[in-house]
Enzyme design. Structure first.
Site, PDB file in Angstrom:
ATOM      1  N   GLU A 112      13.420 -20.808   8.483  1.00 23.11           N
ATOM      2  CA  GLU A 112      13.888 -19.462   8.857  1.00 23.11           C
ATOM      3  C   GLU A 112      15.112 -19.113   8.039  1.00 23.11           C
ATOM      4  OE1 GLU A 112      15.035 -19.862  12.926  1.00 23.11           O
ATOM      5  OE2 GLU A 112      13.022 -20.414  13.566  1.00 23.11           O
ATOM      6  N   LYS A 114      18.967 -18.139   7.728  1.00 14.97           N
ATOM      7  CA  LYS A 114      20.169 -18.353   8.534  1.00 14.97           C
ATOM      8  C   LYS A 114      20.960 -17.058   8.489  1.00 14.97           C
ATOM      9  CE  LYS A 114      23.853 -21.754   9.228  1.00 14.97           C
ATOM     10  NZ  LYS A 114      24.811 -20.808   9.709  1.00 14.97           N
ATOM     11  N   ASP A 116      23.889 -14.477   9.091  1.00  8.35           N
ATOM     12  CA  ASP A 116      25.329 -14.707   9.091  1.00  8.35           C
ATOM     13  C   ASP A 116      26.039 -13.673   9.954  1.00  8.35           C
ATOM     14  OD1 ASP A 116      27.681 -15.870   8.496  1.00  8.35           O
ATOM     15  OD2 ASP A 116      27.837 -15.084   6.461  1.00  8.35           O
ATOM     16  N   TYR A 233      15.725 -18.599  19.018  1.00  6.69           N
ATOM     17  CA  TYR A 233      15.641 -19.857  19.775  1.00  6.69           C
ATOM     18  C   TYR A 233      15.476 -19.539  21.252  1.00  6.69           C
ATOM     19  CZ  TYR A 233      17.192 -24.591  21.186  1.00  6.69           C
ATOM     20  OH  TYR A 233      17.284 -25.851  21.706  1.00  6.69           O
ATOM     21  N   LYS A 319      22.831 -24.395   3.329  1.00  5.72           N
ATOM     22  CA  LYS A 319      23.638 -23.206   3.020  1.00  5.72           C
ATOM     23  C   LYS A 319      23.534 -22.854   1.551  1.00  5.72           C
ATOM     24  CE  LYS A 319      26.972 -22.980   6.561  1.00  5.72           C
ATOM     25  NZ  LYS A 319      28.230 -22.292   6.616  1.00  5.72           N
ATOM     26  N   CYS A 413      60.018  -2.335  -5.992  1.00  9.64           N
ATOM     27  CA  CYS A 413      58.804  -1.557  -5.750  1.00  9.64           C
ATOM     28  C   CYS A 413      58.339  -0.910  -7.058  1.00  9.64           C
ATOM     29  CB  CYS A 413      59.086  -0.486  -4.700  1.00  9.64           C
ATOM     30  SG  CYS A 413      57.727   0.670  -4.514  1.00  9.64           S
ATOM     31  N   CYS A 416      58.856   3.094  -6.612  1.00  6.82           N
ATOM     32  CA  CYS A 416      60.141   3.785  -6.452  1.00  6.82           C
ATOM     33  C   CYS A 416      61.335   2.933  -6.870  1.00  6.82           C
ATOM     34  CB  CYS A 416      60.311   4.256  -5.010  1.00  6.82           C
ATOM     35  SG  CYS A 416      60.683   2.916  -3.878  1.00  6.82           S
ATOM     36  N   CYS A 431      57.870  -2.318   0.748  1.00  7.27           N
ATOM     37  CA  CYS A 431      58.915  -1.481   0.182  1.00  7.27           C
ATOM     38  C   CYS A 431      59.527  -0.723   1.356  1.00  7.27           C
ATOM     39  CB  CYS A 431      58.315  -0.506  -0.832  1.00  7.27           C
ATOM     40  SG  CYS A 431      59.443   0.863  -1.193  1.00  7.27           S
ATOM     41  N   CYS A 437      59.396   7.034  -1.139  1.00  6.09           N
ATOM     42  CA  CYS A 437      58.521   6.335  -2.089  1.00  6.09           C
ATOM     43  C   CYS A 437      57.200   7.103  -2.156  1.00  6.09           C
ATOM     44  CB  CYS A 437      58.333   4.904  -1.586  1.00  6.09           C
ATOM     45  SG  CYS A 437      57.215   3.909  -2.561  1.00  6.09           S
TER      46      CYS A 437
HETATM   47  S1  IVH Z   1      19.202 -22.374  15.496  1.00 10.18           S
HETATM   48  C1  IVH Z   1      20.208 -25.808  18.235  1.00 10.18           C
HETATM   49  N1  IVH Z   1      18.423 -20.567  13.756  1.00 10.18           N
HETATM   50  O1  IVH Z   1      23.886 -20.864  12.655  1.00 10.18           O
HETATM   51  C2  IVH Z   1      19.866 -24.796  17.234  1.00 10.18           C
HETATM   52  N2  IVH Z   1      20.761 -20.833  14.136  1.00 10.18           N
HETATM   53  O2  IVH Z   1      25.423 -23.751  12.745  1.00 10.18           O
HETATM   54  C3  IVH Z   1      20.589 -23.542  17.409  1.00 10.18           C
HETATM   55  N3  IVH Z   1      22.162 -19.269  12.876  1.00 10.18           N
HETATM   56  O3  IVH Z   1      25.267 -21.311  15.842  1.00 10.18           O
HETATM   57  C4  IVH Z   1      20.721 -22.698  16.244  1.00 10.18           C
HETATM   58  N4  IVH Z   1      20.517 -18.197  11.866  1.00 10.18           N
HETATM   59  O4  IVH Z   1      24.844 -18.919  15.047  1.00 10.18           O
HETATM   60  C5  IVH Z   1      19.484 -21.165  14.361  1.00 10.18           C
HETATM   61  N5  IVH Z   1      17.598 -18.973  12.279  1.00 10.18           N
HETATM   62  C6  IVH Z   1      18.635 -19.551  12.881  1.00 10.18           C
HETATM   63  C7  IVH Z   1      19.961 -19.163  12.635  1.00 10.18           C
HETATM   64  C8  IVH Z   1      21.010 -19.843  13.288  1.00 10.18           C
HETATM   65  C9  IVH Z   1      21.833 -18.273  12.038  1.00 10.18           C
HETATM   66  C10 IVH Z   1      23.555 -19.636  13.240  1.00 10.18           C
HETATM   67  C11 IVH Z   1      23.794 -19.802  14.712  1.00 10.18           C
HETATM   68  C12 IVH Z   1      24.237 -21.210  14.908  1.00 10.18           C
HETATM   69  C13 IVH Z   1      24.676 -21.615  13.536  1.00 10.18           C
HETATM   70  C14 IVH Z   1      24.381 -23.086  13.332  1.00 10.18           C
END
Ligand code: IVH
Length: 676
Positions: A112, A114, A116, A233, A319, A413, A416, A431, A437
């Site tokens: 999946e 991740k 942010d 989840y 990451k 500054c 001025c 400043c 200014c």
């Molecule tokens: S699963 C026990 N899936 O990343 C598993 N986390 O360091 C729970 N996050 O705290 C997390 N995308 O805030 C999961 N597709 C994804 C995610 C995801 C972002 C974040 C989440 C979590 C942190 C993990």
């Protein structure tokens, strides 16, 4: 050995500091990569030298975002984090570790994105959202339900029916679903533009913006900021399926936003392919992503694999490296903002980074320059991460040109010439010549006339024209301009003069809280001005407020309180305010704004008890009636809730407890009626 101990201590202090700026101030100072690198180094050193172990080391806990403003609730299932890696090699290790722990079994990995943002846990009962909790310290989080309700992609009521809890298409009577609250790039840039225009500091990235927004006390602000969500989840006693993937597909049918960028992988090659594809493609997504999450698909296998103290063994996060480029520092420029803060900006030899040409990078303040020991001509690494303006992340001191000039912060500054100040304990230089200014004067007038402030119909070129002609040195001077004077200026005709004078006239109706905001007191943004106005009903009250009284206002800390007191202490400001008042600007709260009629409390019978900070009991009686509620003196089974201040009477408390009547505190009540 002493060196090791020092290094461990330095890392601990630094990581705690980053934790604090990340979770409490929503302003990270280092990239996630740097942070993880430091944490890993500390973990390694502690493992190699157990004699220096410390139960309070930052390696022993996950950072906490719990704040005092929200009710705190325990998570039924702890909210764990994931083990992080930046290398494909470690993904391969995860794969073979998993295989070893499941001897002879085939397994699938769900890949999946991740996302942010900031994580959230949503609890549903009988198809209705009942509670939304932040991650907090993983065990307890903040109850941010009122704010989460405003996020449109989160269903308040589920689609389908709740019969036969365990079948797909039917949701369980009770379950928890976790995911990420996100601020899309488009909302993020719009919000930051608005913040910059009103001289509030911009959010560093969408993650901080989302986290900060979720923690504001005003659900209306949350609603305006257009947050989004992805859920990833599901937890509960009776889930619809026995794989993670199938559960998410079911959740999609109930109305949750589930990412399409999800793939069930049967071998490592498919996982790597997914990673490589999304490392490029994610740049076209409307929201920020910082990696890939891999999860074992079968819930039974997840259970067999179990957890470590901090994270599940059945999942790992990969990451993405933030893209980085090397280039030379050409010069450093110092710009002066509206409030006098001086910001250093690096001019760089243009370099291509994530598809755009980078010429400038932010340098924050003197400490940042010193930390890099920056010299003109230095070879610097720049990164774009989630930030709007790229930042310098490393300086290659070995490649430094001989005899190159060290970058020093300006003493005077650049606009001025006044000597700049760096107050004790602050990172920024300012400043102090606020009234003399040019960028500060013009910036203050720009804020004053802006749409959300006095809404006066001119642009910044006109302000420069007025300033250059010596006509305007502060906001009050605008109201002295006459048609005759204006007509003598270039580009002014009868029509534009009439328009301008008319909009000046109309600005006299602008409510007090917006006038307060228009003054541009450092640290007082739109929301802050509203909060101040609600407590100090006239400008005179505010001018006389003490530091302590100011700090009692929600979201006003010591720094802002001092800036307010300093503002009113300056005689030129008092003189300008006197002139604005004489011109008829609103300098007191309109009583009808206080009255704010709604039917939010319709059908509620409310008992008031205790002593309150923000309004008197009589005012609360009035507020209840104005919002359609009924106020009664004693608690009975008909009471909907008790509005309780400090020192609520013990008899009342006992009675409320006996009858199971909810106690609502002042802050919660004001939020309830959307007053704050
Ligand atoms: S699963 C026990 N899936 O990343 C598993 N986390 O360091 C729970 N996050 O705290 C997390 N995308 O805030 C999961 N597709 C994804 C995610 C995801 C972002 C974040 C989440 C979590 C942190 C993990």
């Amino acid at each position: 050995m002493e060196d090791v101990r020092h290094r461990i201590e330095a890392l601990r202090a630094e990581i705690e500091e980053h934790n604090r700026s990340y979770y409490d101030l929503f302003q990270p100072r280092v990239s996630d990569f740097e942070f993880d690198r430091k944490l890993k180094e500390l973990e390694r050193l502690e493992a190699e030298h157990p004699q220096f172990a410390d139960p309070n080391s930052p390696t022993q806990r996950v950072g906490s975002d719990v704040s005092e403003k929200f009710a705190q609730v325990a998570h039924q299932y702890p909210m764990l984090s994931l083990a992080n890696t930046y290398s494909e090699g470690e993904i391969a290790e995860f794969y073979s570790r998993t295989q070893k722990a499941l001897p002879g079994e085939a397994f699938e990995i769900v890949a999946e994105l991740k996302y942010d943002g900031t994580s959230i846990s949503l609890i549903y009962e009988n198809g209705q959202l009942v509670q939304a909790i932040t991650r907090g310290d993983g065990t307890r989080g903040d109850d941010v339900t009122a704010n989460v309700r405003t996020i449109r992609s989160i269903p308040l009521k589920l689609l389908g029916s709740g019969e036969n809890g365990a079948e797909s298409g039917h949701y369980p009577q009770k379950f928890e679903i976790r995911g990420e609250i996100l601020m899309p790039w488009s909302s993020f840039s719009q919000l930051n533009e608005e913040r910059l225009a009103s001289d509030e500091s911009p959010f560093a990235n969408p993650r901080n913006a989302a986290a900060g927004t979720l923690k504001t006390l005003d659900p209306q602000v949350v609603a305006d900021r257009k947050l989004d969500s992805y859920l990833y989840y599901m937890l509960g006693e009776t889930l619809p399926a026995d794989t993670h993937f199938a559960n998410l597909q079911a959740a999609r049918m109930w109305g949750f936003k589930i990412s399409d960028a999800t793939k069930v992988c049967r071998n490592l090659a498919e996982v790597i392919e997914f990673i490589n594809y999304w490392d490029v493609e994610r740049k076209n997504l409307p929201v920020a992503t910082d990696g890939i999450v891999l999860k074992v698909n079968s819930l039974r296998q997840q259970l067999n694999l179990g957890m470590t103290a901090k994270s599940p063994r059945w999942a790992i996060a990969y990451k993405f490296q933030a893209e980085s480029a090397e280039t030379r520092l050409l010069s450093v420029e110092f710009s002066v903002g509206r409030t006098g803060v001086i910001t250093p900006v690096a001019n760089l030899e243009p370099v291509l980074l994530s598809g755009t040409m980078v010429k400038r990078a932010s340098l924050y303040n003197e400490d940042a320059i010193e930390e890099f020991d920056l010299h003109i001509g230095d070879l610097c690494a720049v990164e774009k991460g989630g930030e709007i303006i790229p930042k310098i992340t490393r300086v290659n001191t070995e490649a430094r040109l001989a005899g190159s000039e060290k970058v020093r912060f300006v003493e005077f500054c650049p606009a001025c010439g006044a000597q700049v100040l760096r107050p004790e304990g602050e990172a920024a230089h300012t400043c102090p010549n606020h009234a003399g200014c040019a960028p500060q004067i013009k910036g203050s007038i720009e804020l004053f006339i802006s749409r959300k402030a006095m809404n006066i119909n001119i642009g910044s070129e006109t302000i420069t024209q007025f300033y250059d002609a010596g006509l305007v040195k502060n906001a009050a001077d605008l109201y002295d301009l006459t048609a005759d004077t204006l007509l003598r200026l270039e580009r002014w005709q009868k029509k534009s003069v009439d328009n301008f004078l008319e909009s000046l006239e109309q600005s006299k109706q602008v409510p007090y809280e917006r006038v307060l905001y228009a003054l541009g007191i450092r640290g007082v943004g739109e929301t802050g001005a509203k909060k101040l106005a609600k407590i100090f009903h006239t400008l005179d009250d505010l001018m006389q407020a003490s530091l302590e009284q100011l700090q009692d206002v929600d979201e006003v800390g010591a720094v802002i309180a001092k800036s307010i007191v300093d503002y009113f202490a300056a005689s030129e400001n008092r003189e300008m305010l006197r002139r604005l008042q004489a011109r008829g600007l609103q300098m007191a709260l309109d009583e009808s704004a206080l009255a704010q009629q709604t039917n939010l409390l319709e059908g509620h019978t409310i008992v008031i008890s205790g002593v309150f900070a923000q309004h008197s009991r009589d005012e609360y009686k009035k507020i209840i009636e104005q919002n359609g509620g009924k106020n009664t003196g004693s608690i009975s089974k008909n009471t909907t809730f008790v509005l309780a201040g400090e020192n609520m009477g013990p008899e009342k408390l006992k009675k409320a407890e006996q009858l199971g009547i909810k106690i609502v505190n002042e802050q919660e009540f004001l939020m309830m009626i959307e007053y704050v």
